[in-house]
Design an enzyme around this catalytic site. Structure first.
Site, PDB file in Angstrom:
ATOM      1  CB  VAL A  68      20.102   7.758  55.323  1.00 35.21           C
ATOM      2  CG1 VAL A  68      19.886   9.327  55.498  1.00 35.21           C
ATOM      3  CG2 VAL A  68      21.573   7.462  55.766  1.00 35.21           C
ATOM      4  CB  CYS A  69      16.200   6.422  51.930  1.00 40.20           C
ATOM      5  SG  CYS A  69      16.859   6.656  50.584  1.00 40.20           S
ATOM      6  N   PRO A  70      14.889   5.917  55.041  1.00 33.52           N
ATOM      7  CG  PRO A  70      14.948   3.423  56.495  1.00 33.52           C
ATOM      8  CD  PRO A  70      14.897   4.189  55.399  1.00 33.52           C
ATOM      9  CB  THR A 122      19.054   3.545  51.410  1.00 39.09           C
ATOM     10  OG1 THR A 122      18.346   4.055  51.616  1.00 39.09           O
ATOM     11  CG2 THR A 122      19.290   1.842  50.126  1.00 39.09           C
ATOM     12  CB  ILE A 158      10.329   8.675  54.227  1.00 35.34           C
ATOM     13  CG1 ILE A 158      11.756   7.966  52.982  1.00 35.34           C
ATOM     14  CG2 ILE A 158       9.157   7.591  53.593  1.00 35.34           C
ATOM     15  CD1 ILE A 158      11.811   6.490  52.349  1.00 35.34           C
TER      16      ILE A 158
END
Length: 191
Positions: free
Chosen positions: A55-57, A53, A60
């Site tokens: 936003v997630c990276p 997706t 992270i």
């Protein structure tokens, strides 16, 4: 939802190892992580909704960049989503931002940990962007939860960890190296 003062739930999950070991391929890239791993350390456990997706990276990678800062504070960082370890590995291999991620990516495919924590989105059935700071005794000391569309600030998690580790009264926007509140001095000024 579990909150400050609650015990972090027991769990055992398969994870993609952090660092270069995580890119060794199936059979070499995976490890088991449980609530008993890294005994005696603070734990930063953060959840994201889905791999592959947008936003997630960003989150992270930001946690990964601070992994050394957390380690300096005797804390480990674990990232978790409801995707499988195979999806995590594939994502790491194909995403430049997280390819060299130094922290493990845990797979909560049965949603047991997210469910025990009370952080599953009721509509999407995936984990909310929840972050937990857990002390060495396994007690939750801080929780923050964002909706699916808003990223969090890992630098703020580090600031809160610093404040918690002082075991002192920390004022608004306190940062490591600044003075904590001393109630005796405040009462002396009034008297």
């Amino acid at each position: 939802m579990l909150t400050v003062g609650d015990k972090f739930p027991s769990f055992t999950l398969t994870a993609v190892k952090g660092g270069p070991d995580g890119l060794g391929g199936p059979g070499k890239s995976f490890t088991e992580i449980s609530d008993q791993s890294d005994v005696g350390k603070w734990k930063i456990v953060f959840f994201w909704p889905k791999d592959f997706t947008f936003v997630c990276p960003t989150e992270i990678a930001a946690f990964g960049k601070l992994a050394g800062e957390f380690a300096d504070r005797d804390a480990v960082v674990w990232g978790v989503s409801t995707d499988s370890e195979f999806v995590h590995l594939n994502w790491r291999v194909h995403n430049d931002d997280i390819r060299d991620l130094p922290i493990p990516m845990l797979a909560d495919i049965k949603r047991e940990l997210a469910e025990a924590l009370g952080i599953l989105d009721k509509t999407a059935g995936v984990a909310l962007r929840a972050t937990f700071i857990v002390d060495p005794e396994g007690t939750i000391q801080w929780v923050a939860v964002n909706g699916l569309n808003v990223g969090r600030n890992p630098q703020e998690v580090l600031r809160v960890l610093d404040a918690l580790q002082t075991d002192e009264l920390c004022p608004c926007n306190w940062e490591k190296g600044k003075e904590t509140l001393q109630p005796q001095k405040l009462f002396e000024k009034v008297a």
